[in-house]
Motif scaffolding. Structure first.
Motif, PDB file in Angstrom:
ATOM      1  N   ALA A  30     109.007  82.209 129.492  1.00 18.09           N
ATOM      2  CA  ALA A  30     109.253  80.871 128.942  1.00 18.09           C
ATOM      3  C   ALA A  30     110.728  80.506 129.023  1.00 18.09           C
ATOM      4  O   ALA A  30     111.094  79.389 129.396  1.00 18.09           O
ATOM      5  N   ALA A  31     111.586  81.482 128.694  1.00 20.23           N
ATOM      6  CA  ALA A  31     113.021  81.219 128.757  1.00 20.23           C
ATOM      7  C   ALA A  31     113.477  80.990 130.195  1.00 20.23           C
ATOM      8  O   ALA A  31     114.319  80.128 130.470  1.00 20.23           O
ATOM      9  N   ARG A  36     111.591  79.811 132.663  1.00 21.44           N
ATOM     10  CA  ARG A  36     111.112  78.496 133.104  1.00 21.44           C
ATOM     11  C   ARG A  36     112.008  77.392 132.535  1.00 21.44           C
ATOM     12  O   ARG A  36     112.327  76.422 133.234  1.00 21.44           O
ATOM     13  N   LYS A  37     112.434  77.564 131.279  1.00 26.47           N
ATOM     14  CA  LYS A  37     113.311  76.575 130.656  1.00 26.47           C
ATOM     15  C   LYS A  37     114.653  76.508 131.383  1.00 26.47           C
ATOM     16  O   LYS A  37     115.201  75.430 131.642  1.00 26.47           O
ATOM     17  N   ARG A  38     115.186  77.681 131.707  1.00 25.97           N
ATOM     18  CA  ARG A  38     116.479  77.721 132.404  1.00 25.97           C
ATOM     19  C   ARG A  38     116.391  77.071 133.773  1.00 25.97           C
ATOM     20  O   ARG A  38     117.237  76.266 134.160  1.00 25.97           O
ATOM     21  N   SER A  88     114.180  74.916 134.817  1.00 27.46           N
ATOM     22  CA  SER A  88     113.917  73.478 134.686  1.00 27.46           C
ATOM     23  C   SER A  88     115.214  72.718 134.427  1.00 27.46           C
ATOM     24  O   SER A  88     115.439  71.621 134.953  1.00 27.46           O
ATOM     25  N   LYS A  89     116.077  73.328 133.622  1.00 20.56           N
ATOM     26  CA  LYS A  89     117.381  72.705 133.354  1.00 20.56           C
ATOM     27  C   LYS A  89     118.217  72.643 134.631  1.00 20.56           C
ATOM     28  O   LYS A  89     118.841  71.622 134.937  1.00 20.56           O
TER      29      LYS A  89
END
Length: 874
Positions: A808-809, A811-813, A815-816
């Motif tokens: 999850a982390a 994917r978040k990174r 995506s940013k």
């Protein structure tokens, strides 16, 4: 690449585990000097290459500015020596008239004496004693830096040969009517008690007091403004513009000069600006250069009101007052009479100061010796305009022309005792005789020699040819004149460069003293601030040499040397250069322990791996690049090129990629060992002119050769392998991207990770072992499950980070990062789609934006592929 003319002995592969500059540098330097490597031979058939050192003052010590320029000169002469030139770098010192005399006078003052107590002859002898005991400290410091100068030709501007040159050219200029004696306004230093030239005056904004004073009586009055009220005691006129109707009725009249019993005329002169102030100016011909010119045009008397100490000599209430005391007293007396109509204080204005002692300079009418520069300066300008001399960088030419095209006659006499005494005798009947070096001086009752000495810059202006034996036609002069390059700061174009150009062209029948003037900037601190004792940011380069080694200081200075621009330098940068020297040391130790050799010819290309062919191709391109940068005096660029080639490509990539080959042994290891030996041999040669000590130690160990100082300079063999370069660039892209990904995930550098490498269809397949070793990638195994997939350079690297990655982390990174890349793409497309912007923007700006767009698009593709490769959220 390198034509090694030295026969190698068996190299000793044993090197200490750490490089200790203090244990190496001094011994190496003395060995070079003892073996005569720096001694030039005028009988040699090799082409000559000559640089004369800008002679430091005999009172000086090595500062960062010296270390900077000396590093560049040393690099140039070392390289040319390696290229097969008879390379002469000639050292010496300047007698530094004012500075040296001040040193000895200070010493005498501590004894309660002055030079007058000793008399001229004994004082000069005392200065020579000081020079022998304390002077020349900088020469030893130059050895410490590694200056490859020819010590057998060391000169001093007052040694016998140079003194003869000074007397010879003075006589020649005098006989040609280019030296004369005249009473003119000069810059006078009341502290040093001598005239100083315009270029030895430093101007700064000082707080003063601008007062407006009423001159005249009744209807015949006008107002003048001045910051030097005391000089009104020497006024001999007031000047107004001829077309100024306000004062037309006063022109030709006599008006009362306040505080005196004199009247002075009002004259009309076009020099006066009617729009400035009141349009009326006081004229003091004996104490202002512009006023002197007005006085000459109108036949005004010259009234000197101060002695050489700046003390008032006019009889009256101000007699005996210092100039500053007199200023306050005069203003006070004028105020009592109601003649002060306006005062402005503080009033900032530009004031000249002696560059030696910082005392405010006093313009003063004085009988002095002058050089008539009109024809000499024209010749100095023409030599650059017609291409006999080039100035680098070319944009600095304007500054040079601004000076030589507007040069005033040069005041060359100084009221000192230390220096070249003016070779002119005066007879009892008013005779004036100039004596050459081979002439007998007049004798008999009433004959006396001029008491003044010559400006220090007069003798240093002869430096490029007097040091080679002129006026004699010596073998040195024949071989080594004209010199090739003058490396000097842009701040002394006026002091020294123009003087040498004028005298060299005059004395050497139109042959200039140098072919190229390579101008440098000034060394500043890491914030770009000028180094000054008052700022507390002055650095002693010897301290850094003690701490990090001379090579580190030299490399830092060379890396900052962009032509004509100032050089910021900080200790952190020197430390980084020390780290570079250590990197060279450690990598060479590794190479020696793993079979690197220069013995035998290079193996045929077909026996080499792509990695071998890549590094040889890059090596030859670097040789060509460094050569081009040297010819253009781009020291910063050549240093950066060598730094990145040596550290990045040789040590971080080639050595690392070759480890698997070395560990495997066999034929491949032998080939790579020979290639690595060739690369190190050539790289150390390329680095040697800038970092001579560490390279000498390593090269002699690697090759068994005599010395890099006399080794051959590398040559570009022409070998290129673009396919191998592209192949290794792809490999680098894969390794770099996976390393970045690992770092982002917080993986330790040594942590091993299972991975599947899809290298099929690319040349990378041959490098799978090296890629896995560099990236710490294990075989995938039966339970392999890809949690991240990285597509790069036509290959795909799938990693199993089970238990080590927060999906999850991640994917978040990603995506940013994707959003940032899409925003960058949008902005670049917006600019490139704006016709108004494209019509105005320079091509380089448009190209830069196109590059940003291409990078953004590549980043988007890469990040999207990484997102697609992540496992589904749990």
């Amino acid at each position: 690449m390198t034509e090694n003319t030295q026969t190698p002995s068996s190299p000793d592969p044993e090197l200490p585990t750490q490089y200790a500059p203090a244990e190496v540098e001094g011994k190496l330097y003395e060995r070079w000097v003892e073996r005569g490597y720096f001694t030039a031979d005028p009988a040699s058939e090799k082409p000559a290459y000559t640089i004369v050192i800008p002679p430091p003052n005999v009172t000086g010590s090595l500062h960062l500015g010296h270390a900077f320029q000396h590093t560049l000169m040393d690099a140039l002469t070392r390289r040319k020596r390696m290229q097969g030139y008879e390379s002469l770098w000639l050292p010496g010192m300047d007698h530094a008239g004012i500075a040296t005399q001040n040193k000895v006078e200070q010493q005498l003052a501590e004894e309660g004496k002055s030079r007058h107590d000793l008399g001229r002859e004994e004082f000069v002898e005392r200065v020579w004693q000081w020079k022998e005991e304390y002077g020349g400290k900088i020469l030893g410091q130059m050895r410490r830096l590694g200056d490859g100068v020819d010590w057998s030709r060391e000169r001093f501007t007052m040694d016998e040969g140079l003194s003869k040159a000074v007397q010879t050219i003075f006589k020649k200029l005098f006989d040609d009517g280019l030296i004369y004696r005249a009473e003119r306004i000069i810059n006078w230093c009341p502290r040093c008690l001598t005239a100083i030239s315009d270029i030895e005056v430093e101007y700064q904004e000082d707080a003063g007091e601008l007062v407006s004073i009423t001159y005249g009586e009744g209807e015949d009055t006008l107002v003048v403004a001045t910051t030097r009220a005391e000089t009104m005691l020497g006024d001999t006129a007031v000047a107004v513009h001829p077309d100024d109707e306000r004062y037309a009725h006063l022109v030709g009249k006599q008006i009362k000069l306040p505080l005196t019993d004199r009247t002075i005329p009002v004259v009309a002169d076009t020099h006066v600006d009617p729009e400035f102030g009141t349009g009326a100016v006081k004229v003091t011909p004996a104490h202002d250069p512009n006023d002197f010119a007005i006085g000459q045009r109108h036949g005004l008397p010259n009234m000197t009101i101060m002695d050489e100490h700046g003390v008032i000599t006019v009889h009256g209430p101000f007699l005996g007052l210092d100039r500053y005391e007199a200023r306050s007293a005069v203003v006070g007396a004028l105020r009592e009479q109601g003649r002060i109509v306006a005062e402005k204080r503080p009033y900032l204005h530009s004031v000249g100061h002696c560059s030696r002692c910082r005392t405010t300079v006093e313009p003063r009418l004085s009988l002095q010796w002058w050089v008539k520069v009109e024809t000499l300066a024209k010749a100095a300008g023409d030599a650059v305009r017609d291409g006999r001399v080039s100035i680098h960088p070319e944009e600095m030419s304007k500054r040079y022309f601004d000076w030589v095209d507007n040069l005033n006659d040069w005041c060359i006499s100084r009221q000192l005792w230390w220096g070249h005494r003016i070779p002119v005798w005066y007879g009892p009947e008013g005779e004036v005789v100039c004596v050459g070096p081979d002439d007998e001086a007049p004798t008999g009752e009433g004959w006396v020699q001029d008491t003044d000495v010559l400006d220090t810059w007069f003798s240093s202006g002869l430096w490029p040819f007097s040091t080679l034996g002129w006026p004699e036609k010596t073998p040195d002069l024949e071989k080594f004149y004209s010199t090739d390059v003058l490396v000097t700061g842009h701040d002394i174009i006026f002091f020294w460069v123009a003087r040498m150009m004028m005298f060299g062209l005059y004395a050497m029948d139109g042959e200039p003293p140098f072919k190229t003037i390579a101008l440098t900037g000034l060394v500043r601190d890491e914030r770009g601030k000028k180094m000054s004792k008052s700022f507390g940011n002055v650095v002693d380069p010897l301290d850094w040499m003690d701490k990090y080694g001379s090579d580190a200081v030299r490399f830092t200075l060379a890396k900052g040397a962009n032509p004509g621009t100032d050089v910021p330098i900080g200790e952190d940068w020197v430390q980084a250069s020390r780290n570079f020297a250590n990197k060279i040391w450690n990598a060479t130790r590794f190479a020696l322990m793993n079979g690197a050799t220069i013995e035998g010819e290079l193996p045929p290309v077909e026996r080499m791996s792509a990695t071998d062919r890549w590094i040889l191709s890059r090596l030859n391109k670097t040789v060509a690049q460094v050569d081009a940068y040297y010819e253009d005096f781009q020291f910063s660029k050549l240093s950066e090129a060598l730094y990145h080639f040596a550290w990045d490509e040789v040590f971080d990539w080639y050595v690392e990629l070759s480890k698997t080959t070395f560990f495997a042994g066999g034929e491949g290891a032998k080939v790579s060992g020979r290639v690595l030996g060739e690369v190190l041999d050539t790289t150390l040669r390329l680095l040697h002119p800038v970092v001579p000590f560490v390279t000498e130690t390593l090269w002699t160990t690697l090759t068994g050769g005599e010395s890099l100082v006399v080794a051959d300079w590398p040559r570009d063999s022409g070998f290129r392998d673009e396919a191998a370069e592209a192949e290794i660039e792809n490999l680098q892209a894969v390794v770099t991207e996976v390393r970045r990904f690992r770092a982002d995930q917080g993986l330790q550098p040594g942590q091993k990770v299972p991975a599947r490498l899809d290298l099929g269809g690319t040349a990378l397949a041959a490098h799978e072992g090296a890629i896995r070793q560099l990236l710490r990638l294990q075989p995938e195994g039966d339970s392999f499950s890809a949690t991240a997939t990285l597509p790069v350079a036509g290959a795909t690297v799938a990693l199993d980070l089970s238990g080590t990655i927060d999906v999850a982390a991640e994917r978040k990174r990603l995506s940013k990062d994707l959003a940032a890349a899409e925003k960058e793409k949008q902005q670049a497309e917006g600019k490139l789609g704006n016709e108004a912007f494209l019509a105005k923007a320079p091509d380089n700006v448009v190209d830069k934006i196109k590059g940003r767009l291409a990078k953004a698009e590549a980043d988007i593709a890469r990040i999207q592929a990484q997102l697609d490769g992540l496992p589904a959220a749990q």
